[in-house]
Design a protein around this motif. Structure first.
Motif, PDB file in Angstrom:
ATOM      1  N   HIS A 137       5.837  -5.322  -2.547  1.00 22.75           N
ATOM      2  CA  HIS A 137       5.374  -4.190  -3.349  1.00 22.75           C
ATOM      3  C   HIS A 137       6.200  -4.029  -4.624  1.00 22.75           C
ATOM      4  N   HIS A 142       0.951  -6.925  -1.639  1.00 22.44           N
ATOM      5  CA  HIS A 142       0.216  -5.778  -1.081  1.00 22.44           C
ATOM      6  C   HIS A 142      -1.285  -5.896  -1.353  1.00 22.44           C
ATOM      7  N   CYS A 164      -1.019  -3.198  -6.551  1.00 24.99           N
ATOM      8  CA  CYS A 164       0.375  -3.465  -6.182  1.00 24.99           C
ATOM      9  C   CYS A 164       0.568  -4.934  -5.799  1.00 24.99           C
TER      10      CYS A 164
HETATM   11 ZN   LIG Z   1       2.387  -1.650  -2.488  1.00 25.21          ZN
END
Ligand SMILES: [Zn+2]
Length: 174
Positions: free
Chosen positions: A10, A111, A121
């Motif tokens: 992330h 992500h 992300c």
């Molecule tokens: Zn994320």
């Protein structure tokens, strides 16, 4: 015991000063700890986050909070690239976790690549290709267990007998 067989990467999507600030933000939302398992600060410092003994709070999609290790790099990579130190630490940490938890490289996911996740992300400037080219495939080690002894001399005697018949045995404490 929790089994973590994925790594999810992330960005924090903000420019926090450090991991502490990320944690404070998550605590302010009423969470019991920071949502990620590791946070990588801008200078590349890796800060451990939430314990792997409890579910994470970073990726709902695919049940990933239960089966992955969540790593967040501080910054908004919709606007800039991660720092070189961050990328270096990310590769180091990922390789270490892959070896420890036996995570194959196809299970190291951004992500947004988690099926069902609806997010950008870790941002469009995150160098996804560069990362995937540098990921390792963990090597498995297969050991042969021969005997376990409650005394060191018992173990040493056994090892000696094995060496006499040409088997390379040595004593380890466990
Ligand atoms: Zn994320």
């Amino acid at each position: 015991m929790t089994i973590r067989n994925y790594i999810v990467i992330h960005h924090t999507a903000a420019e926090e000063k450090n991991a502490r600030q990320v944690k404070q933000y998550h605590l302010s939302k009423g969470w019991k700890d920071v949502g990620y398992n590791y946070i990588i600060e801008k200078e590349g410092v890796v800060v451990p986050g939430r314990s792997l003994e409890i579910p994470g709070a970073h990726t709902k999609a695919g049940g990933m909070n239960y089966k992955s290790i969540g790593i967040a790099l501080i910054g908004n990579f919709e606007l800039r690239r991660p720092t070189e130190q961050q990328l270096h630490s990310l590769l180091d940490l990922t390789a270490k976790l892959q070896r420890t938890y036996d995570i194959p490289k196809e299970n190291v996911l951004l992500h947004r690549a988690v099926p069902g996740a609806n997010t950008l992300c870790p941002g469009k400037f995150f160098p996804a290709k560069e990362l995937s080219l540098q990921l390792i495939e963990p090597t498995k080690l297969w050991r042969v267990q021969l005997g376990a002894f409650t005394t060191k001399t018992g173990a040493a005697d056994y090892a000696t007998r094995l060496r006499h018949i040409g088997i390379d045995a040595f004593v380890i404490e466990k």
